[in-house]
Write a protein that holds these residues in place. Sequence first.
Motif, short mmCIF file in Angstrom:
data_model
loop_
_atom_site.label_atom_id
_atom_site.label_comp_id
_atom_site.label_asym_id
_atom_site.label_seq_id
_atom_site.Cartn_x
_atom_site.Cartn_y
_atom_site.Cartn_z
N LEU A 161 -5.81 -7.92 2.40
CA LEU A 161 -4.57 -7.00 2.17
C LEU A 161 -3.43 -7.63 1.18
N SER A 192 -6.15 6.86 4.71
CA SER A 192 -6.28 7.25 3.23
C SER A 192 -7.85 7.51 3.21
N THR A 193 -8.59 6.36 3.99
CA THR A 193 -9.94 6.59 3.76
C THR A 193 -10.62 7.78 4.49
N GLU A 234 -0.63 -1.95 6.83
CA GLU A 234 -1.43 -1.61 5.42
C GLU A 234 -2.83 -1.39 5.86
N THR A 277 0.79 -1.21 0.01
CA THR A 277 0.06 -0.10 0.05
C THR A 277 0.69 1.10 -0.13
N LEU A 299 -4.73 2.23 4.91
CA LEU A 299 -5.83 2.41 4.25
C LEU A 299 -6.75 3.11 4.90
N LEU A 358 -6.20 -4.59 -4.29
CA LEU A 358 -5.10 -5.28 -3.61
C LEU A 358 -5.21 -6.72 -4.07
N TYR A 387 -10.30 -0.73 -1.94
CA TYR A 387 -8.88 -0.79 -1.67
C TYR A 387 -8.71 -2.36 -1.95
N TYR A 388 -9.61 -3.12 -0.98
CA TYR A 388 -9.43 -4.53 -0.92
C TYR A 388 -9.52 -5.45 -2.35
N VAL A 442 -3.11 6.81 -0.15
CA VAL A 442 -2.79 5.57 -0.59
C VAL A 442 -3.40 5.35 -1.95
N LEU A 465 -13.27 2.80 1.10
CA LEU A 465 -12.27 1.77 1.76
C LEU A 465 -12.39 0.31 1.13
N ILE A 478 -3.33 2.55 -5.27
CA ILE A 478 -2.99 1.11 -5.69
C ILE A 478 -2.63 1.00 -7.16
#
Length: 753
Positions: free
Chosen positions: A534, A557-558, A550, A441, A554, A659, A655-656, A452, A652, A454
């Motif tokens: 993650l 950043s969120t 990580e 991340t 996240l 990743l 992100y998952y 963050v 959020l 990706i």
Amino acid sequence: MSFKSLLLALMAVTLATGCSLRFNDKVTKATTSVSTGTDCLLRTGEVLNRFSEGTLTENEHATYFACLHQALNKFTGYTSGKNQDYFTPRELAGFLTKYFLAGKEIQPALLDEAVALKQAILGGPADRLSRHDLEQLDQLFENLRSFTASLRPLMPLSAASFVERGFDSDRVEDALKQVISAVSRFGGQLKGKQSSYTFDHLQAYVRELSAFLYRGQSLPEDHWSVRMGVFSEALRPVKAILLSPPRNEITVADWPKVYRLAPRFFASYLRVQFHLQSPRSSLHGNGLKMVERIFSDFTNTFEFVLEQQPGHVITSEEIDDLILTFYKQNLLPCRPNTARQFIKVVFGKLLGSAADPKKFAITKESLSHLRENVHFAIEGLHAAEALYRTKYGDQFADGVLSKDEIDSVSETQLLEATTLKSTLSREAVKALKRTPIEVRTVFAASGGLFNVVIPKKGDVLQFSYMHMVKMLAMRSFNRLLVQGFGNPRKAMLTATELDSLVSDIFPIMRELRLVNKDMRASISKRLFEASLFLYSSDGDRGLTMNEGLELEALILSTLERSPKAHEKLATLCKASRLDANQKLLIPGACYRREFLKKSREIWNYLPGLADYMAALSPENQRVVFGNMEHFLRKGAAASDDFTLADTQSFVLFPYYIELLFSRFDKNHDGVLDNAEAAVAYPVFQPFIAEKARSKGYTDPKDHVAIFNFLLAYQMLPTDDKWDFVIRRYMLGPKEFRVDRSQVVEIFEKLMSL
């Protein structure tokens, strides 16, 4: 006590010196001859305000103190009390009012307290002002003149003023050295003269002085005299902790400590404020030197404080006294029990200072734990500077490096750049070098403090200097958490330890409004996500150091991105209604429509997802968003408004997804197939196995079959079909290819297990 308040206290002693009951035989003219040239007594408040604001000129400063000297000489030469050798407070009050203050009445009670303050500073009796006291007072005026003259060019002494005047860190340090030196000289000049002084006297003095200076005025809550009234009570437990007991008075032995500690605490506070406010501040070069100086001054000062304490311990009873006193004076931002709980966490667990955490004492061991973890971060920062200098020289702070470039610099070379070159230094260097491998991340070099990004699969990861700095800071904090709540040798927290941590820290965060009441229930969900989705996830319900880093990245950043996205959508939808937390509510239909229109902009931190959505038809975009909404807003009606918490979920959760693709989409085609899923299976195996065992299936082959069924059909077998699924998938998995939209459905099924 602020410098303004300290100077008011000292200057107010002058009110006890420019007066007397009657003229002696030397007076041959009208009383106006005595008043001539002594009007400075009436202007003390104005002079003090201009001094503290930095607008008092050198000539005005010199004139004021010359006036004080003249007033004292006239007082000494032309007046006397009933007794030729001294003056009583009542005599002083009457004569001051009549001859020096143009009829402005000064109460004897103020002079009583002024003489008591005189005794504390200059010695002598507490119920009178002798002629010897007047000689001492004249010297005090001279000392005070010299003291304020050295500070006048620096005023106002505030971080905001230093920033406004363009000070750099070196100039700030020079200014603080002058402050410390001036206070030290002033204290040295009073050495051997001072006596004890109670806080009861201080409170009475502030009350009487305020009544004299501002009689009939309505004073705001932030006025110095109002604040001093509050602080004079709050100073009691502070004094017991910082200088040593007793709590109710400053003893003769305490005065040298006051002159040593007060300017140093002030200097440390001002350094921190300047570092936070200055646009020039950084965590490298001179900025790093300032951080080291702040920390070094703090620990050295605190070590001195502990040396003054009986047994070198600040006890839980003393801390509790501080908490209760601050609460009664409305200086505590939370309830006493919440503050106690927080302090127990910090000093009973995180800093490992007490065998019994209920006692939460502050000891030298506390300081040692703090030193270790801050030194870890600082040593890592020195190594990071050296790492980026290898390519960018003095411009390293703006540089980015790839994993291969970071690998090419040896640990030995980075260790040489550290200050301590110790085992702790080696640990920091290893953590720095491992970050590009273990934690993917990436904090972007620009676009926000905790932004963050990706990158799309195939993009070369570039690690900025500031990314490394933030990771080092978080790793240092996490070291404390692991030391306090887990097993440092394992460098992780188990699910039970994590629950204990959350239970301990959540009340203070809730009361300070850092989290809402619903956040506690979502913690287990966040930890479940961290265990599976993650880049560093290993499938275990515990949280490793890398997973913690990580997840924190996240979440930070969120928290940074969500309010901006929510505000943009609220503006587009002309939202005006507020929820219970005073955050805008956005009508559902408009939120969905505008989010999809702005999805590439909102999800610009996820270029892979943004491109995927842009390639879909409008209808399929609505399907993907609908799947996310069904998962993220489970139980909500379609007509329900969207809250800021909903927007946080839409920031959020993607992100998952990214990743997962970043980690397992090996051929970069935007889908996960059987071969790629096989690589992912070890991460998901512990969770799948736990759920399968609850159904009675313990063979590892059974677990693989369930995993493949889930990926192939984006659904779970019903209870009556588990046996069928096991038999079917033991014969071989069905070929599948799942894209991001289907992964959303899989997430939902996993979360429902």
